[in-house]
Scaffold this motif. Structure first.
Motif, PDB file in Angstrom:
ATOM      1  N   UNK A 130      -6.871  66.250  35.947  1.00 29.72           N
ATOM      2  CA  UNK A 130      -7.815  67.347  36.518  1.00 29.72           C
ATOM      3  C   UNK A 130      -7.500  68.787  36.548  1.00 29.72           C
ATOM      4  N   UNK A 131      -6.494  69.014  35.835  1.00 26.93           N
ATOM      5  CA  UNK A 131      -6.109  70.715  35.739  1.00 26.93           C
ATOM      6  C   UNK A 131      -5.592  71.352  36.755  1.00 26.93           C
ATOM      7  N   UNK A 132      -4.937  70.783  37.742  1.00 32.01           N
ATOM      8  CA  UNK A 132      -4.133  71.575  39.056  1.00 32.01           C
ATOM      9  C   UNK A 132      -2.600  72.023  39.178  1.00 32.01           C
ATOM     10  N   UNK A 133      -2.585  73.004  39.314  1.00 33.95           N
ATOM     11  CA  UNK A 133      -1.520  73.351  39.599  1.00 33.95           C
ATOM     12  C   UNK A 133      -0.484  72.466  40.618  1.00 33.95           C
ATOM     13  N   UNK A 134       0.370  72.428  40.536  1.00 28.37           N
ATOM     14  CA  UNK A 134       1.536  71.253  41.137  1.00 28.37           C
ATOM     15  C   UNK A 134       2.377  72.181  41.905  1.00 28.37           C
ATOM     16  N   UNK A 135       2.408  71.889  44.123  1.00 32.58           N
ATOM     17  CA  UNK A 135       3.760  72.375  44.569  1.00 32.58           C
ATOM     18  C   UNK A 135       4.694  71.306  44.599  1.00 32.58           C
ATOM     19  N   UNK A 136       5.780  71.681  44.598  1.00 28.46           N
ATOM     20  CA  UNK A 136       7.125  70.310  44.929  1.00 28.46           C
ATOM     21  C   UNK A 136       7.529  71.080  45.896  1.00 28.46           C
ATOM     22  N   UNK A 137       7.406  70.418  47.421  1.00 24.16           N
ATOM     23  CA  UNK A 137       8.511  70.752  47.740  1.00 24.16           C
ATOM     24  C   UNK A 137      10.179  69.722  48.150  1.00 24.16           C
ATOM     25  N   UNK A 138      10.545  70.176  48.159  1.00 24.07           N
ATOM     26  CA  UNK A 138      12.267  69.776  47.358  1.00 24.07           C
ATOM     27  C   UNK A 138      13.148  69.163  48.769  1.00 24.07           C
ATOM     28  N   UNK A 139      13.729  68.210  48.560  1.00 25.68           N
ATOM     29  CA  UNK A 139      14.921  68.576  49.578  1.00 25.68           C
ATOM     30  C   UNK A 139      14.910  66.603  49.247  1.00 25.68           C
ATOM     31  N   UNK A 140      15.768  66.357  47.747  1.00 28.34           N
ATOM     32  CA  UNK A 140      16.464  64.438  47.488  1.00 28.34           C
ATOM     33  C   UNK A 140      17.910  64.835  47.449  1.00 28.34           C
ATOM     34  N   UNK A 141      18.063  63.619  47.867  1.00 29.94           N
ATOM     35  CA  UNK A 141      19.378  63.113  47.188  1.00 29.94           C
ATOM     36  C   UNK A 141      19.140  62.312  45.714  1.00 29.94           C
ATOM     37  N   UNK A 142      18.440  63.133  45.138  1.00 28.93           N
ATOM     38  CA  UNK A 142      18.848  62.283  43.641  1.00 28.93           C
ATOM     39  C   UNK A 142      18.503  60.901  42.956  1.00 28.93           C
ATOM     40  N   UNK A 143      18.803  59.980  42.127  1.00 30.20           N
ATOM     41  CA  UNK A 143      18.710  58.303  42.212  1.00 30.20           C
ATOM     42  C   UNK A 143      19.399  58.172  43.259  1.00 30.20           C
ATOM     43  N   UNK A 144      18.116  56.986  43.395  1.00 27.36           N
ATOM     44  CA  UNK A 144      18.873  56.027  44.394  1.00 27.36           C
ATOM     45  C   UNK A 144      20.003  55.263  43.769  1.00 27.36           C
ATOM     46  N   UNK A 145      21.095  55.828  44.308  1.00 30.62           N
ATOM     47  CA  UNK A 145      22.237  54.885  42.972  1.00 30.62           C
ATOM     48  C   UNK A 145      21.941  53.799  42.845  1.00 30.62           C
ATOM     49  N   UNK A 146      21.682  52.231  43.908  1.00 34.77           N
ATOM     50  CA  UNK A 146      22.505  50.998  43.701  1.00 34.77           C
ATOM     51  C   UNK A 146      20.917  50.880  42.852  1.00 34.77           C
ATOM     52  N   UNK A 147      19.870  51.893  42.502  1.00 32.34           N
ATOM     53  CA  UNK A 147      18.627  50.938  41.311  1.00 32.34           C
ATOM     54  C   UNK A 147      18.565  52.126  41.057  1.00 32.34           C
ATOM     55  N   UNK A 148      19.925  53.347  40.413  1.00 32.08           N
ATOM     56  CA  UNK A 148      19.536  54.172  38.997  1.00 32.08           C
ATOM     57  C   UNK A 148      19.366  53.514  37.350  1.00 32.08           C
ATOM     58  N   UNK A 149      19.642  52.260  37.129  1.00 33.88           N
ATOM     59  CA  UNK A 149      19.201  51.146  35.827  1.00 33.88           C
ATOM     60  C   UNK A 149      18.364  51.520  35.821  1.00 33.88           C
ATOM     61  N   UNK A 150      17.523  51.380  36.633  1.00 32.56           N
ATOM     62  CA  UNK A 150      15.462  51.015  36.451  1.00 32.56           C
ATOM     63  C   UNK A 150      14.636  52.433  36.750  1.00 32.56           C
TER      64      UNK A 150
END
Ligand code: COA
Length: 529
Positions: A130-150
């Motif tokens: 739909x051709x929309x600009x994206x705004x990311x509001x970032x605050x994350x611990x990164x990969x969820x380590x127990x499910x990293x394989x997925x």
């Protein structure tokens, strides 16, 4: 349009009461997403002087403008938190419709699990189509380590999506409020504009312990990835915000200068509201989905001025087709009437879809179908090839599609009506709607017949008691798995909605869709005639 509904009738009252119960239950399910990681984590987050994901979004959007949240029930019915530790949706910033993607740091530190990744991909797909600009509001611990394989390997696409958006002239903005480490550092890394909050943002490939392990170097968070360092030394931050509200202000300032222009045609300047009260949408769908209802009653309550120019009204009456306008945008509508799709309905749909493509008119599919008709008479009459014509027309159609499952969406009817696999731009389900390969009783019955025949073939007696138990078990299982919450939890639609919100939601979607040009198909696959 005329209405045949009597809001005083017992049937209407009964349907309405049942739908209101389902709407109340929907609010309870949504409350799970709204609660984020729960009061303990939200309070801790506030104590640290931070805003929650939804508070950040609210401040970012234009005052009193709508926010169309997408995938609110993602992860429903799984072991992951409802909502998938991320909030996504379309909101208006400085008059520009943007895709907003906000990590929820109160859920497992905002880390990304398989639900988060899938929901993020869907948000990126919607922004792209739909051709929309994206705004990311970032605050994350990164990969969820127990499910990293997925998630580790497929998750790499999140960063690729950002740079592809940029190349497609859809600006990407990252407002970094907190942790954005390891792979997560590539969210600001790949964004066109980066704002970092002083003493909040932490953007590094490896934190102090990892650096110590890798090189023996002693370091600290600020020197490795603090906002000041990135603003003054590395150059990764384009703007240094003094606090979270300042970051949001800077985000709005960036959007103001994007010089954004929508490429689709503008809506009609003036349009009428429907003649009939949308509140009456609550009483149209019977509690028993086997009882058909007239979708014209729904159309009359969602289109401008309740004006609907029905196409081929006398032919293939089990599928209603016609043109209308919705919030000023032209739409072609296909709506199931009696549930089953026969050859005539399939051919009518194929013709109508081509007509809409010929004149660049978006299509709205209102599902309530048990699928294509089976039986010797219909097979001999060519139901497969007629269904194939409809699926061909839907698949190769280029105009934007929006699907709403009002009642049932069973079997190949789901495909012909532009179900999820046919990439409608947006897809929603009314609360109480059901999607499955077939109805629960039919599915259990088919398994039973097959098992009975297998026993007969082996000359063994059939266990009638076991059969009854199996049927009850399978029926319940399919009933649960067909629920809109369940299919929405798997990401097969963009949300479960209150019927009364249908017109507003479609209006927001159509407006978002018109950020991109709207063009019909120039060619089609060979139609099997
Ligand atoms: N995977 C899985 N769970 C995680 C996680 C991750 N990457 N990051 C945090 N969590 C969990 C924590 O175990 C904790 O769970 P619990 O409350 O059930 O015990 C919860 O999220 C909150 O974490 P906490 O550390 O208390 O929150 P915080 O706000 O003080 O700190 C982080 C948040 C993200 C800064 C911190 O948790 C952290 O550094 N996490 C690891 C980051 C990382 O190295 N990720 C790998 C990237 S590839």
């Amino acid at each position: 349009m005329k209405t045949a509904i009597d809001p005083m009738s017992p049937a209407f009252e009964e349907n309405r009461a049942a739908m209101l119960e389902r709407v109340a239950d929907l609010a309870e399910q949504h409350a799970k997403a709204l609660a984020g990681g729960g009061s303990r984590y939200v309070e801790r987050h506030h104590r640290r002087g931070k805003l929650t994901a939804r508070e950040r979004i609210e401040l970012l959007l234009d005052p009193d403008s709508p926010f169309l949240e997408l995938g609110a029930l993602a992860g429903w019915g799984t072991d992951f938190a409802v909502g998938g530790s991320i909030v996504t949706g379309i909101g208006v910033v400085e008059g520009v419709e943007c895709m907003i993607v906000a990590n929820d740091p109160t859920v497992k530190g905002g880390s990304s699990n398989p639900v988060t990744v899938k929901k993020g991909f869907r948000a990126a797909q919607i922004a792209a189509e739909n051709r929309l600009p994206t705004i990311n509001l970032v605050e994350s611990g990164g990969a969820d380590l127990p499910t990293q394989k997925d998630i580790f390997i497929p998750g790499g696409k999140s960063f690729r999506n950002l740079t592809e958006a940029s190349a497609d002239r859809r600006p990407t903005i990252a407002l970094v409020f907190g942790n954005s480490t390891a792979g997560g550092a590539y969210i600001p890394g790949m964004s066109d504009y980066v704002v970092m909050v002083k003493e909040g943002a932490k953007v590094f490939l490896g934190g102090p312990p990892l650096v110590k392990m890798a090189t023996g170097e002693e370091s600290d968070d600020e020197s490795l990835g603090g906002a000041e360092m990135h603003a003054r030394q590395s150059g990764l931050a384009d703007y240094l915000a003094v606090d979270e509200r300042d970051a949001i202000r800077l985000g709005r300032q960036i959007v103001r200068r994007l010089n954004w222009r929508k490429h689709g045609p503008a809506p009609a300047g003036d349009y009428a509201e429907p003649l009939y009260d949308p509140d009456e949408l609550l009483g149209i769908v019977p509690t028993d989905l086997k009882i058909p209802f007239d979708p014209r009653e729904v159309i009359a309550r969602i289109v401008d001025g309740s004006e609907f120019d029905e196409f081929k009204p006398l032919y293939g009456p089990s599928l209603v087709t016609g043109f209308a306008q919705l919030h000023g945008y032209p739409v072609g509508i296909l709506a199931n009437a009696q549930g089953v799709l026969f050859s005539a309905e399939a051919q009518k749909a194929a013709q109508f879809i081509q007509l809409a493509n010929q004149v660049d008119t978006p299509l709205l599919f209102l599902h309530n179908t048990t699928g294509y008709m089976v039986g010797a008479e219909y097979e001999q009459g060519g139901i497969i090839k007629h269904g194939a014509q409809m699926i061909n027309a839907v698949s190769n159609s280029h105009v934007p599609h929006i699907s709403v499952v009002l009642g049932a969406s069973y079997g190949a009817g789901n495909y012909g009506m532009s179900g999820r696999a046919y990439d409608p731009r947006f897809m929603f389900s009314w609360t109480g709607a059901k999607s499955a390969v077939m109805g629960p009783a039919q599915l259990a019955g088919v398994i039973s017949i097959v098992a009975r025949q297998a026993a007969e073939a082996k000359g063994q007696p059939y266990d009638e008691e076991g059969d009854a138990q199996m049927r009850a078990f399978v029926e319940q299982q399919i009933e649960n798995e067909s629920l809109a919450y369940f299919t929405s939890g798997l990401g097969y639609d963009d949300g479960v909605i209150d019927p009364r919100d249908t017109r507003t939601i479609l209006g927001v979607c159509l407006s978002a869709i018109h950020n991109a040009p709207v063009e019909g198909a120039r060619g089609y696959g060979v139609f099997r005639l």
